[in-house]
Design a protein around this motif. Structure first.
Motif, mmCIF file in Angstrom:
data_model
loop_
_atom_site.group_PDB
_atom_site.id
_atom_site.type_symbol
_atom_site.label_atom_id
_atom_site.label_comp_id
_atom_site.label_asym_id
_atom_site.label_seq_id
_atom_site.Cartn_x
_atom_site.Cartn_y
_atom_site.Cartn_z
ATOM 1 N N PRO A 267 0.185 7.834 4.159
ATOM 2 C CA PRO A 267 0.997 6.830 2.932
ATOM 3 C C PRO A 267 0.302 5.906 2.167
ATOM 4 O O PRO A 267 0.964 5.323 1.244
ATOM 5 C CB PRO A 267 1.732 6.231 4.075
ATOM 6 N N ILE A 268 -0.896 5.670 2.670
ATOM 7 C CA ILE A 268 -1.668 4.723 1.603
ATOM 8 C C ILE A 268 -2.097 5.471 0.393
ATOM 9 O O ILE A 268 -2.194 5.049 -0.608
ATOM 10 C CB ILE A 268 -2.928 4.109 2.461
ATOM 11 N N ALA B 154 1.779 2.999 6.788
ATOM 12 C CA ALA B 154 0.627 3.148 7.503
ATOM 13 C C ALA B 154 0.499 2.442 8.872
ATOM 14 O O ALA B 154 -0.075 2.499 9.477
ATOM 15 C CB ALA B 154 -0.532 2.596 6.528
ATOM 16 N N TYR C 3 9.115 8.989 -3.426
ATOM 17 C CA TYR C 3 7.953 9.268 -2.463
ATOM 18 C C TYR C 3 8.482 10.250 -1.347
ATOM 19 O O TYR C 3 9.402 10.295 -1.130
ATOM 20 C CB TYR C 3 7.524 7.961 -1.772
ATOM 21 N N PRO C 4 7.469 11.103 -0.929
ATOM 22 C CA PRO C 4 7.990 12.477 -0.263
ATOM 23 C C PRO C 4 8.588 12.122 1.156
ATOM 24 O O PRO C 4 7.950 11.217 1.945
ATOM 25 C CB PRO C 4 6.734 13.153 0.044
ATOM 26 N N VAL C 5 9.403 12.647 1.657
ATOM 27 C CA VAL C 5 10.172 12.697 2.918
ATOM 28 C C VAL C 5 9.878 14.368 3.407
ATOM 29 O O VAL C 5 10.520 15.277 2.665
ATOM 30 C CB VAL C 5 11.620 12.487 2.717
ATOM 31 N N ARG D 201 7.332 5.857 8.090
ATOM 32 C CA ARG D 201 6.808 6.344 6.859
ATOM 33 C C ARG D 201 5.688 5.525 6.392
ATOM 34 O O ARG D 201 5.123 5.754 5.273
ATOM 35 C CB ARG D 201 7.812 6.713 5.807
ATOM 36 N N ARG E 169 11.448 16.652 0.180
ATOM 37 C CA ARG E 169 12.336 15.881 -0.669
ATOM 38 C C ARG E 169 11.571 14.508 -1.069
ATOM 39 O O ARG E 169 10.874 14.175 -0.409
ATOM 40 C CB ARG E 169 13.820 16.118 -0.344
ATOM 41 N N ASP F 190 12.261 10.526 -2.032
ATOM 42 C CA ASP F 190 13.454 9.406 -1.807
ATOM 43 C C ASP F 190 13.721 8.925 -2.939
ATOM 44 O O ASP F 190 12.803 9.182 -4.017
ATOM 45 C CB ASP F 190 12.570 8.437 -0.789
ATOM 46 N N GLU F 191 14.446 7.693 -3.114
ATOM 47 C CA GLU F 191 14.846 7.455 -4.455
ATOM 48 C C GLU F 191 13.868 6.630 -5.179
ATOM 49 O O GLU F 191 13.902 6.584 -6.379
ATOM 50 C CB GLU F 191 15.928 6.448 -4.237
ATOM 51 N N TRP F 192 12.644 6.466 -4.643
ATOM 52 C CA TRP F 192 11.351 5.645 -5.185
ATOM 53 C C TRP F 192 10.382 6.838 -5.772
ATOM 54 O O TRP F 192 9.249 6.597 -6.131
ATOM 55 C CB TRP F 192 11.036 4.786 -4.438
ATOM 56 N N PHE G 97 8.649 -0.496 -2.193
ATOM 57 C CA PHE G 97 9.868 -0.443 -2.981
ATOM 58 C C PHE G 97 11.176 -0.367 -2.043
ATOM 59 O O PHE G 97 11.963 -0.836 -2.437
ATOM 60 C CB PHE G 97 9.935 1.123 -3.682
ATOM 61 N N LEU H 115 15.307 5.569 5.896
ATOM 62 C CA LEU H 115 13.943 6.107 5.074
ATOM 63 C C LEU H 115 12.754 5.224 5.270
ATOM 64 O O LEU H 115 11.659 5.782 4.790
ATOM 65 C CB LEU H 115 14.503 5.936 3.484
ATOM 66 N N GLN I 284 0.875 -1.192 -0.046
ATOM 67 C CA GLN I 284 -0.072 0.057 -0.037
ATOM 68 C C GLN I 284 0.811 1.325 0.007
ATOM 69 O O GLN I 284 0.344 2.197 -0.527
ATOM 70 C CB GLN I 284 -0.975 0.089 1.328
ATOM 71 N N CYS I 285 1.921 1.400 0.644
ATOM 72 C CA CYS I 285 2.779 2.633 0.857
ATOM 73 C C CYS I 285 4.127 2.413 0.085
ATOM 74 O O CYS I 285 4.860 1.140 0.156
ATOM 75 C CB CYS I 285 3.043 2.736 2.543
ATOM 76 N N ARG J 203 0.870 8.297 -3.981
ATOM 77 C CA ARG J 203 1.232 7.426 -5.326
ATOM 78 C C ARG J 203 2.409 7.875 -5.765
ATOM 79 O O ARG J 203 2.872 7.611 -7.065
ATOM 80 C CB ARG J 203 0.101 7.551 -6.216
#
Lengths: 376, 64
Positions: free
Chosen positions: B7-8, A338, B31-33, A336, B25, B27-29, A304, A332, A298-299, B11
């Protein structure tokens, strides 16, 4: 009183050994207050791994239309204490479930176990013997690792989808079908019953923890010992080491490695003792591959990040230069998702790098460490 | 004001990092940090814009 009897107890056997819940002492609203106060003064904390004070959870979920969910799923492959309880002491769990329902004013309770679980016959037989005030429904939850996470159980019981919902709202606020919901591990409920059957003072003086011990011990399985034992005491209770133990994985697949056996445990459901002849990095790589495959997808950090970290670990074991990438990636993953699934995987991986520093260097230098054959 | 990500729902579109690079910022994929701590008052309007622009409505701005 130990909460795990030597063999299965039916209702009559349970009552002979543990006594009968003194319902009359708790029957009205003042009684409910007394019940929660007893739990508080006993110092009971959740036994699912989180260790949250049970009285606080009871107070938060108090409402006339609430639901109690007993979590007997035990998705962690290293843990078997809840299955042991439901198999030999189902009535202690059910007494606790009824007490929790009474404490928060619930009219409905659900006992969750994994689909096809071997505990089902014991639980079904126990329910047939009882005449409880609050009905207990058994729910069979899909056999995925994160399906028994608190919010995933609530989600499943509401909609049939066993994926975590996220941290807000808390189930006590809005849980199953929008109702205030108390989700407690089945050992917590058994402990709650013991608080009432023994009285909080006697309970405090004699309370015990259940820990599942696997790995290099003579008698792998569930042990019960006085609360807050050291790791060394846990290994001794499981018959002692079969060969020198180099490190212990504390807390199951989402737990931490440590080489310090003097460490004390509280609310830790499972420990795995790694023999000196095995490679901790190799074992960790296999667990990480499992955790990556068991994500609810989901997240982003889980979808990844987990496969990336699992691949990094596999590469590390083969002798690749992925240690620096891991140092970058692991932070990381934390906080982060759910649910706490990526946090657990990151904790496991980081503790492996810390605990097996020498092996990291050997793998990087030569591709293999001192261990010739994988044992994990 | 505080920023958070569902986080769910997220996208990984990455618009938030484009519109609010001071606090987000990727991440390498992709997604926001998020930066820790509250949104500085001088960035409140930009943060509101970024939250409104999220295609998945996953970026939230809440009063603390």
């Amino acid at each position: 009183m130990s909460i795990l009897p030597p063999h299965r107890l039916d209702l009559a056997g349970h009552r002979r050994r543990n006594g009968v819940v003194p319902w009359v002492a708790y029957h009205d609203d003042a009684g409910r207050d007394r019940l929660v106060e007893a739990v508080e003064s006993a110092g009971l904390r959740g036994r699912g791994g989180g260790g949250f004070p049970t009285a606080v959870k009871l107070r938060a979920a108090r409402s006339r239309r609430s639901i109690v969910v007993a979590n007997g799923c035990e998705g962690d492959p290293l843990s078997g204490k809840d299955a042991a309880l439901l198999t030999v002491a189902p009535h202690l769990v059910l007494d606790g479930l009824q007490l929790a329902a009474h404490a928060i004013g619930a009219a409905e309770t659900v006992l969750c176990v994994h689909a096809g679980s071997p505990v089902l016959p014991s639980v079904t037989a126990a329910l047939a013997e009882r005449d409880d005030r609050v009905p207990v429904r058994i729910a069979e939850i899909p056999r995925r690792y994160v399906a028994s996470e608190e919010s995933a159980l609530v989600h499943y019981l509401t909609s049939g989808d066993a994926r975590p919902l996220g941290k807000e709202p808390r189930p006590a606020e809005r849980g199953v079908r929008g109702r205030p919901t108390l989700v407690d591990n089945v050992e917590t409920l058994a402990q709650l019953a013991s608080v009432v059957l023994l009285g909080p003072h006697h309970y405090r003086a004699s309370r015990t923890d259940l820990v599942t011990v696997t790995g290099a011990v003579r008698h792998p399985g569930v042990v019960e010992l006085p609360s807050g034992p050291s790791l060394a005491a846990v290994l001794t209770a499981a018959g002692g080491e079969t060969e020198p133990v180099q490190a212990v994985l504390v807390g199951g697949y989402g737990g931490s490695w440590t080489a310090d056996l003097r460490l004390g445990l509280s609310a830790i459901p499972a420990v795995y003792a790694l023999p000196a002849s095995a490679c901790g990095l190799e074992y960790t790589a296999k667990v990480l591959a499992f955790l990556a495959a068991e994500s609810a997808r989901q997240c982003g950090p889980c979808m990844f990040g987990l496969p990336a970290v699992a691949a990094d670990f596999a590469e590390l074991v083969r002798g690749g230069p992925s240690a620096n990438r891991l140092a970058h990636r692991l932070p990381l993953l934390t906080g982060r998702g759910a649910c706490a699934h990526p946090d657990g995987a990151a904790r496991l991986a980081a503790s492996a790098l810390r605990t097996f520093t020498a092996d990291v260097a050997t793998h990087q230098a030569g591709g293999r460490c001192r261990v010739l054959e994988g044992v994990a | 004001m505080k920023l958070s990500v569902d986080p769910i729902a997220c996208r990984g579109h990455g618009l938030c990092a484009d519109l609010l690079p001071e606090l987000v910022r990727l991440d390498e994929w992709g997604y926001p940090v998020l930066a820790r701590g509250p949104v500085p008052p001088e960035l409140a309007a930009e943060a509101r814009r970024a939250a409104n622009a999220c295609p998945a409505l996953a970026l939230r701005l809440r009063k603390e």
